[in-house]
Structure formats: structure tokens, C-alpha cells
Design an enzyme around this catalytic site. Structure first.
Site, PDB file in Angstrom:
ATOM      1  N   HIS A   1       0.280   8.334  -6.756  1.00 50.49           N
ATOM      2  CA  HIS A   1       1.237   7.850  -5.748  1.00 50.49           C
ATOM      3  C   HIS A   1       2.589   8.537  -5.924  1.00 50.49           C
ATOM      4  CE1 HIS A   1      -1.154   3.840  -5.824  1.00 50.49           C
ATOM      5  NE2 HIS A   1      -1.430   4.434  -4.685  1.00 50.49           N
TER       6      HIS A   1
ATOM      7  N   LYS B   1      -8.120  -6.189   0.208  1.00 49.84           N
ATOM      8  CA  LYS B   1      -7.932  -6.113  -1.240  1.00 49.84           C
ATOM      9  C   LYS B   1      -7.341  -7.388  -1.836  1.00 49.84           C
ATOM     10  CE  LYS B   1      -7.358  -1.110  -1.645  1.00 49.84           C
ATOM     11  NZ  LYS B   1      -6.391  -0.013  -1.836  1.00 49.84           N
TER      12      LYS B   1
ATOM     13  N   SER C   1      -5.630   3.122  -8.004  1.00 49.46           N
ATOM     14  CA  SER C   1      -5.188   1.891  -8.670  1.00 49.46           C
ATOM     15  C   SER C   1      -6.392   1.123  -9.210  1.00 49.46           C
ATOM     16  CB  SER C   1      -4.406   1.011  -7.694  1.00 49.46           C
ATOM     17  OG  SER C   1      -3.260   1.679  -7.240  1.00 49.46           O
TER      18      SER C   1
HETATM   19  O1  PNS Z   1      -3.233   1.598  -0.573  1.00 45.99           O
HETATM   20  P1  PNS Z   1      -4.103   1.109   0.569  1.00 45.99           P
HETATM   21  O2  PNS Z   1      -4.630  -0.287   0.279  1.00 45.99           O
HETATM   22  O3  PNS Z   1      -5.196   2.066   0.941  1.00 45.99           O
HETATM   23  O4  PNS Z   1      -3.119   1.020   1.830  1.00 45.99           O
HETATM   24  C1  PNS Z   1      -3.605   0.538   3.069  1.00 45.99           C
HETATM   25  C2  PNS Z   1      -2.445  -0.039   3.891  1.00 45.99           C
HETATM   26  C3  PNS Z   1      -1.748  -1.143   3.131  1.00 45.99           C
HETATM   27  C4  PNS Z   1      -1.462   1.090   4.199  1.00 45.99           C
HETATM   28  C5  PNS Z   1      -3.066  -0.588   5.215  1.00 45.99           C
HETATM   29  O5  PNS Z   1      -3.975  -1.594   4.926  1.00 45.99           O
HETATM   30  C6  PNS Z   1      -1.993  -1.069   6.176  1.00 45.99           C
HETATM   31  O6  PNS Z   1      -1.400  -0.275   6.893  1.00 45.99           O
HETATM   32  N1  PNS Z   1      -1.735  -2.392   6.170  1.00 45.99           N
HETATM   33  C7  PNS Z   1      -0.758  -2.987   7.053  1.00 45.99           C
HETATM   34  C8  PNS Z   1      -1.430  -3.664   8.248  1.00 45.99           C
HETATM   35  C9  PNS Z   1      -1.820  -2.624   9.298  1.00 45.99           C
HETATM   36  O7  PNS Z   1      -0.995  -1.959   9.888  1.00 45.99           O
HETATM   37  N2  PNS Z   1      -3.131  -2.504   9.519  1.00 45.99           N
HETATM   38  C10 PNS Z   1      -3.673  -1.611  10.503  1.00 45.99           C
HETATM   39  C11 PNS Z   1      -3.928  -0.253   9.943  1.00 45.99           C
HETATM   40  S1  PNS Z   1      -5.178   0.486  10.893  1.00 45.99           S
END
Ligand code: PNS
Length: 167
Positions: free
Chosen positions: A17, A41, A128
Site C-alpha cells: 500500500h 470483509k 493485508s
Molecule cells: O482494500 P479493498 O478492500 O480491496 O478496497 C475495496 C474498497 C474499500 C475500495 C471498496 O469496497 C469500496 O470502494 N468501498 C466503498 C463503497 C463503494 O463505493 N462500493 C462500490 C464500489 S463498486
């Protein structure tokens, strides 16, 4: 001013990251590291704790801001006037999931671009989840997370009684 967002769960922040965040600083005037909710998650650290870990890990990065946001990424990018979201791509396995998110975000906010940055070869395998798993088995994670958060991860694994195969 060109604003970029590095979004993620960051549970916890890894060297992979940090690499993506520090390289994004060369592309954007201001980089927002956004700790977001991934409903798929279950996390080890709360959002507030993950923000704190990230703030410490990026303390020497001048144009970096760490925030938490419990809504849609597309909406947050709109609110902050961000030009693009930067996602690190490790391997082909990341691609389908990231591509789906990028296309969905584009529908929700047509002004927002998603940039995929190839991860440093050193961090190809790093996530992670892998870090947490190594720590759960009492392995050495010192090469995988910033030194300033190492004890926090070990402590939380112990506190939550997640150590496996240890007496
Ligand atoms: O580190 P990750 O878990 O792969 O990150 C994923 C994350 C947190 C960026 C994604 O789940 C996200 O954007 N969450 C916010 C809600 C949202 O906008 N969801 C629609 C995305 S298609």
C-alpha cells in the site's frame, strides 16, 4: 490542483500500500488515502484504528491526507473534486474484481477515472490478509508492514486470541 484518491480497507496498511501511495504522490498534487468500508470483509482494526495506523505510516509524506469515509467511493471523489482513483494491481487475479469496481464507479461518477498502477515486483504476493495470516501463525511480518505499526498488529492478534498453534 490535481487530487488523487487511494482507497482501500487497509486492514492493516502494508508495504505494498505504502509503495502505491508514495508513487501516487508523484502524479498528483494532493493524495487522499481513504479508508473505506468493504462490506465483504470482516476487519481486525476499526476504521478509526486503521486511520491512525495509516497516519503514522505516512507521517513523512507531505502531500498525503488520511481520511475515513463510510459511503460510496464515487460520491466521495465527487465531494473532494478528485481527478482519479489509484488502485494497485498485483496479478491477473486482481483484475476482474478491480475492473468490475472501476466500471461501476464510472457509471456512478462519470467524471472519475480509475488508474491501475502495477505493484512493485517485491510486493506482488503481499496483501493485508496474507500479513494477518502470517501473524496469526506467529510468523515474522517485519518485512511486510511499516515498522511503526508492527507492534500494533502483533498486539491485536494476541488480544483477539487469534494466534494459531502457539502455546
Ligand atoms: O482494500 P479493498 O478492500 O480491496 O478496497 C475495496 C474498497 C474499500 C475500495 C471498496 O469496497 C469500496 O470502494 N468501498 C466503498 C463503497 C463503494 O463505493 N462500493 C462500490 C464500489 S463498486
Amino acid at each position: 490542483m490535481k487530487i488523487g484518491i487511494c482507497p482501500g480497507s487497509f486492514d492493516p496498511v502494508t508495504m505494498g500500500h505504502l509503495d502505491i501511495i508514495s508513487r501516487s504522490r508523484k502524479i498528483f498534487d494532493h493524495v487522499i488515502v481513504a479508508v473505506m468500508i468493504n462490506p465483504a470483509k470482516k476487519t481486525l482494526f476499526t476504521v478509526e484504528e486503521r486511520i491512525d495506523l495509516l497516519k503514522r505510516a505516512t507521517a513523512d509524506m507531505e502531500n498525503v491526507e488520511v481520511v475515513g469515509f463510510a459511503g460510496l467511493l464515487a460520491e466521495y471523489a465527487r465531494q473532494r473534486g478528485a481527478t482519479a482513483v489509484v488502485k494497485g494491481l498485483r496479478a491477473v487475479t486482481d483484475f476482474e474484481y478491480e475492473f468490475q469496481q472501476a466500471l461501476t464507479n464510472k457509471k456512478l461518477n462519470p467524471d472519475m477515472e480509475t488508474l491501475f498502477m502495477t505493484t512493485n515486483s517485491e510486493h506482488m504476493f503481499l496483501s493485508s490478509s496474507i500479513v494477518k495470516q502470517i501473524a496469526m501463525f506467529g510468523g515474522d511480518i517485519s518485512n511486510f508492514v511499516p515498522e511503526c505499526i508492527l507492534e500494533d498488529v502483533k498486539k491485536r492478534i494476541c488480544e483477539d486470541q487469534l494466534l494459531i498453534g502457539q502455546k
